[in-house]
Design a protein around this motif. Structure first.
Motif, PDB file in Angstrom:
ATOM      1  N   VAL A  85     183.539 -27.559   6.279  1.00  0.00           N
ATOM      2  CA  VAL A  85     182.339 -28.402   6.216  1.00  0.00           C
ATOM      3  C   VAL A  85     182.402 -29.507   7.250  1.00  0.00           C
ATOM      4  O   VAL A  85     183.410 -30.213   7.371  1.00  0.00           O
ATOM      5  N   LEU A  86     181.304 -29.658   7.973  1.00  0.00           N
ATOM      6  CA  LEU A  86     181.194 -30.745   8.946  1.00  0.00           C
ATOM      7  C   LEU A  86     180.480 -31.935   8.318  1.00  0.00           C
ATOM      8  O   LEU A  86     180.893 -33.090   8.481  1.00  0.00           O
ATOM      9  N   SER A  87     179.390 -31.659   7.579  1.00  0.00           N
ATOM     10  CA  SER A  87     178.650 -32.715   6.882  1.00  0.00           C
ATOM     11  C   SER A  87     177.775 -32.056   5.821  1.00  0.00           C
ATOM     12  O   SER A  87     177.579 -30.843   5.841  1.00  0.00           O
ATOM     13  N   CYS A  88     177.256 -32.862   4.907  1.00  0.00           N
ATOM     14  CA  CYS A  88     176.386 -32.293   3.877  1.00  0.00           C
ATOM     15  C   CYS A  88     175.342 -33.306   3.435  1.00  0.00           C
ATOM     16  O   CYS A  88     175.533 -34.515   3.570  1.00  0.00           O
ATOM     17  N   GLY A  89     174.232 -32.757   2.900  1.00  0.00           N
ATOM     18  CA  GLY A  89     173.171 -33.592   2.368  1.00  0.00           C
ATOM     19  C   GLY A  89     173.470 -33.954   0.926  1.00  0.00           C
ATOM     20  O   GLY A  89     174.627 -33.951   0.502  1.00  0.00           O
ATOM     21  N   THR A  90     172.424 -34.223   0.159  1.00  0.00           N
ATOM     22  CA  THR A  90     172.584 -34.595  -1.247  1.00  0.00           C
ATOM     23  C   THR A  90     172.124 -33.444  -2.132  1.00  0.00           C
ATOM     24  O   THR A  90     170.989 -32.983  -2.023  1.00  0.00           O
ATOM     25  N   PHE A  91     173.014 -32.984  -3.005  1.00  0.00           N
ATOM     26  CA  PHE A  91     172.674 -31.868  -3.891  1.00  0.00           C
ATOM     27  C   PHE A  91     173.514 -31.943  -5.164  1.00  0.00           C
ATOM     28  O   PHE A  91     174.507 -32.686  -5.234  1.00  0.00           O
ATOM     29  N   THR A  92     173.097 -31.186  -6.160  1.00  0.00           N
ATOM     30  CA  THR A  92     173.817 -31.125  -7.430  1.00  0.00           C
ATOM     31  C   THR A  92     174.537 -29.788  -7.549  1.00  0.00           C
ATOM     32  O   THR A  92     174.231 -28.831  -6.827  1.00  0.00           O
ATOM     33  N   LYS A  93     175.453 -29.695  -8.461  1.00  0.00           N
ATOM     34  CA  LYS A  93     176.166 -28.445  -8.709  1.00  0.00           C
ATOM     35  C   LYS A  93     175.172 -27.378  -9.171  1.00  0.00           C
ATOM     36  O   LYS A  93     174.332 -27.636 -10.021  1.00  0.00           O
ATOM     37  N   GLY A  94     175.252 -26.188  -8.583  1.00  0.00           N
ATOM     38  CA  GLY A  94     174.357 -25.096  -8.936  1.00  0.00           C
ATOM     39  C   GLY A  94     173.063 -25.059  -8.146  1.00  0.00           C
ATOM     40  O   GLY A  94     172.304 -24.094  -8.255  1.00  0.00           O
ATOM     41  N   GLU A  95     172.793 -26.090  -7.347  1.00  0.00           N
ATOM     42  CA  GLU A  95     171.546 -26.140  -6.569  1.00  0.00           C
ATOM     43  C   GLU A  95     171.643 -25.238  -5.339  1.00  0.00           C
ATOM     44  O   GLU A  95     172.720 -25.040  -4.770  1.00  0.00           O
ATOM     45  N   THR A  96     170.504 -24.690  -4.935  1.00  0.00           N
ATOM     46  CA  THR A  96     170.446 -23.885  -3.720  1.00  0.00           C
ATOM     47  C   THR A  96     170.499 -24.800  -2.504  1.00  0.00           C
ATOM     48  O   THR A  96     169.788 -25.807  -2.436  1.00  0.00           O
ATOM     49  N   VAL A  97     171.353 -24.443  -1.541  1.00  0.00           N
ATOM     50  CA  VAL A  97     171.510 -25.242  -0.327  1.00  0.00           C
ATOM     51  C   VAL A  97     171.342 -24.355   0.896  1.00  0.00           C
ATOM     52  O   VAL A  97     171.586 -23.142   0.849  1.00  0.00           O
ATOM     53  N   ALA A  98     170.873 -24.956   1.982  1.00  0.00           N
ATOM     54  CA  ALA A  98     170.777 -24.250   3.262  1.00  0.00           C
ATOM     55  C   ALA A  98     172.103 -24.427   3.995  1.00  0.00           C
ATOM     56  O   ALA A  98     172.598 -25.551   4.136  1.00  0.00           O
ATOM     57  N   LEU A  99     172.680 -23.320   4.443  1.00  0.00           N
ATOM     58  CA  LEU A  99     173.951 -23.350   5.170  1.00  0.00           C
ATOM     59  C   LEU A  99     173.630 -23.281   6.657  1.00  0.00           C
ATOM     60  O   LEU A  99     173.061 -22.293   7.132  1.00  0.00           O
ATOM     61  N   MET A 100     173.976 -24.327   7.391  1.00  0.00           N
ATOM     62  CA  MET A 100     173.544 -24.480   8.774  1.00  0.00           C
ATOM     63  C   MET A 100     174.725 -24.596   9.727  1.00  0.00           C
ATOM     64  O   MET A 100     175.807 -25.066   9.356  1.00  0.00           O
ATOM     65  N   THR A 101     174.492 -24.181  10.975  1.00  0.00           N
ATOM     66  CA  THR A 101     175.489 -24.397  12.015  1.00  0.00           C
ATOM     67  C   THR A 101     175.302 -25.805  12.592  1.00  0.00           C
ATOM     68  O   THR A 101     174.286 -26.466  12.351  1.00  0.00           O
ATOM     69  N   ALA A 102     176.258 -26.238  13.379  1.00  0.00           N
ATOM     70  CA  ALA A 102     176.176 -27.573  13.992  1.00  0.00           C
ATOM     71  C   ALA A 102     175.005 -27.663  14.966  1.00  0.00           C
ATOM     72  O   ALA A 102     174.495 -28.757  15.229  1.00  0.00           O
ATOM     73  N   SER A 103     174.553 -26.523  15.494  1.00  0.00           N
ATOM     74  CA  SER A 103     173.427 -26.536  16.435  1.00  0.00           C
ATOM     75  C   SER A 103     172.088 -26.336  15.736  1.00  0.00           C
ATOM     76  O   SER A 103     171.056 -26.201  16.393  1.00  0.00           O
ATOM     77  N   GLY A 104     172.088 -26.321  14.383  1.00  0.00           N
ATOM     78  CA  GLY A 104     170.838 -26.261  13.627  1.00  0.00           C
ATOM     79  C   GLY A 104     170.338 -24.875  13.285  1.00  0.00           C
ATOM     80  O   GLY A 104     169.195 -24.726  12.850  1.00  0.00           O
ATOM     81  N   GLU A 105     171.178 -23.847  13.435  1.00  0.00           N
ATOM     82  CA  GLU A 105     170.773 -22.488  13.056  1.00  0.00           C
ATOM     83  C   GLU A 105     171.038 -22.266  11.568  1.00  0.00           C
ATOM     84  O   GLU A 105     172.045 -22.736  11.029  1.00  0.00           O
ATOM     85  N   CYS A 106     170.155 -21.523  10.936  1.00  0.00           N
ATOM     86  CA  CYS A 106     170.343 -21.209   9.518  1.00  0.00           C
ATOM     87  C   CYS A 106     171.224 -19.976   9.375  1.00  0.00           C
ATOM     88  O   CYS A 106     170.861 -18.883   9.837  1.00  0.00           O
ATOM     89  N   ILE A 107     172.367 -20.144   8.743  1.00  0.00           N
ATOM     90  CA  ILE A 107     173.265 -19.020   8.473  1.00  0.00           C
ATOM     91  C   ILE A 107     172.757 -18.253   7.259  1.00  0.00           C
ATOM     92  O   ILE A 107     172.824 -17.031   7.188  1.00  0.00           O
ATOM     93  N   GLY A 108     172.235 -18.992   6.289  1.00  0.00           N
ATOM     94  CA  GLY A 108     171.717 -18.393   5.066  1.00  0.00           C
ATOM     95  C   GLY A 108     171.619 -19.436   3.977  1.00  0.00           C
ATOM     96  O   GLY A 108     171.664 -20.641   4.242  1.00  0.00           O
ATOM     97  N   LEU A 109     171.490 -18.976   2.754  1.00  0.00           N
ATOM     98  CA  LEU A 109     171.411 -19.856   1.597  1.00  0.00           C
ATOM     99  C   LEU A 109     172.666 -19.696   0.753  1.00  0.00           C
ATOM    100  O   LEU A 109     173.292 -18.638   0.723  1.00  0.00           O
TER     101      LEU A 109
END
Length: 302
Positions: free
Chosen positions: A236-260
């Motif tokens: 992990v490089l950085s993360c936003g604010t989320f709760t356990k079990g929440e869906t999150v967007a997994l992103m690269t450092a250049s802003g590409e979406c890897i998936g959910l």
């Protein structure tokens, strides 16, 4: 879309302004035939309903669950079966803001179980005789046809929906939408050597997940995730604010979406670079090998 104009499209989102008449499945199938790529739609519209239909292209269909959960906005024309004072109509319509009970209409394809849905905002735009035009912003899965029936019952005169248009789905609105004719023309132009109109129409997946909390990965952790590995704090490089079990967007450092992914811990427990699992993948869009592998197999000691 990359490379030669005739190269097949791998992934993306296109917003179609669905006309009244065809089903959502028919519209998605026409997009598939025009572009030559598999499609899915995010949020079904009844045949006679027009407006915003999100069509997912290729691998973007993997995020359908997220798109289906988007809040929606509609413009609706309600016809009352009797006379009612304008001020009473406005008061009754406004009273439906908030949590409401609904049962899906008989013509729906889902089980007719009682459910609770939230009306975030509702506003009467115009009243002409027994016709009432109103705008409603609501939770996904809200039946506007049923809402019209309930408004009519609350007024004591009964009523029915006569026209409906979806104007917003999540962060996608009418300014993002294109007709099927425009799409066909853009594809024809691309095949003739001008891919720009089509490129402008096809939105990146990143637009569709912009409303989700995100986790940014180190480049060395991307390939392992693409191959099904769970995400650990070390990646992990950085993360936003989320709760356990929440869906999150997994992103690269250049802003590409890897998936959910699904968060395994709340964000306040996530410490970049530390041990422990942070998220598990649930829908991976990026192909393995897009980023170089950041891990190597240890040789077995003989």
């Amino acid at each position: 879309m990359t490379g030669d104009p005739k190269t097949s499209i791998q992934s993306g989102i296109i917003i179609i302004d669905k006309p009244p008449g065809p089903t959502s499945h028919e519209v998605a199938a026409w997009v598939r035939d025009i572009l030559g790529v598999s499609t899915g739609q995010g949020g079904t519209l009844d045949p006679m309903v027009s407006g915003i239909l999100i069509v997912m292209l290729g691998k973007a269909a993997k995020i359908a669950e997220h798109l289906l959960a988007h809040d929606k906005e509609y413009i609706c024309l309600l016809k009352l079966h009797g006379e009612a004072p304008e001020d009473e109509i406005r008061n009754v319509v406004n009273s439906f803001c908030g949590r409401i009970y609904q049962r899906p209409p008989r013509r729906s394809a889902v089980k007719r179980a009682l459910r609770i849905r939230t009306i975030h905002a509702i506003e009467v735009l115009d009243i002409e005789g027994r016709l009432v035009l109103f705008r409603v912003r609501c939770e996904a899965g809200t039946y506007i046809r049923t809402l019209c029936v309930h408004i009519g019952l609350a007024l004591g005169v009964r009523g029915q929906m006569v026209e409906l248009r979806r104007t917003l789905s999540g962060g996608f609105g009418e300014s993002d939408a294109h007709t099927l004719h425009e799409l066909a023309d853009a594809k024809a132009a691309a095949d003739e050597g001008d891919p720009e109109p089509l490129k402008q129409m096809i939105l990146p997946v990143e637009r569709a997940v912009a409303d989700l909390p995100s986790i940014t990965l180190r480049d060395t952790a991307v390939d392992a995730l693409c191959r099904g590995a769970q995400l650990a704090g070390a990646g992990v490089l950085s993360c936003g604010t989320f709760t356990k079990g929440e869906t999150v967007a997994l992103m690269t450092a250049s802003g590409e979406c890897i998936g959910l992914g699904t968060a395994r811990i709340p964000s306040d427990k996530c410490v970049p670079g530390k041990k422990g699992f942070v998220a598990r993948p649930k829908a991976v869009l990026m192909e393995p090998g897009t980023y170089p592998s950041g891990w190597t197999k240890k040789s077995r000691v003989k």
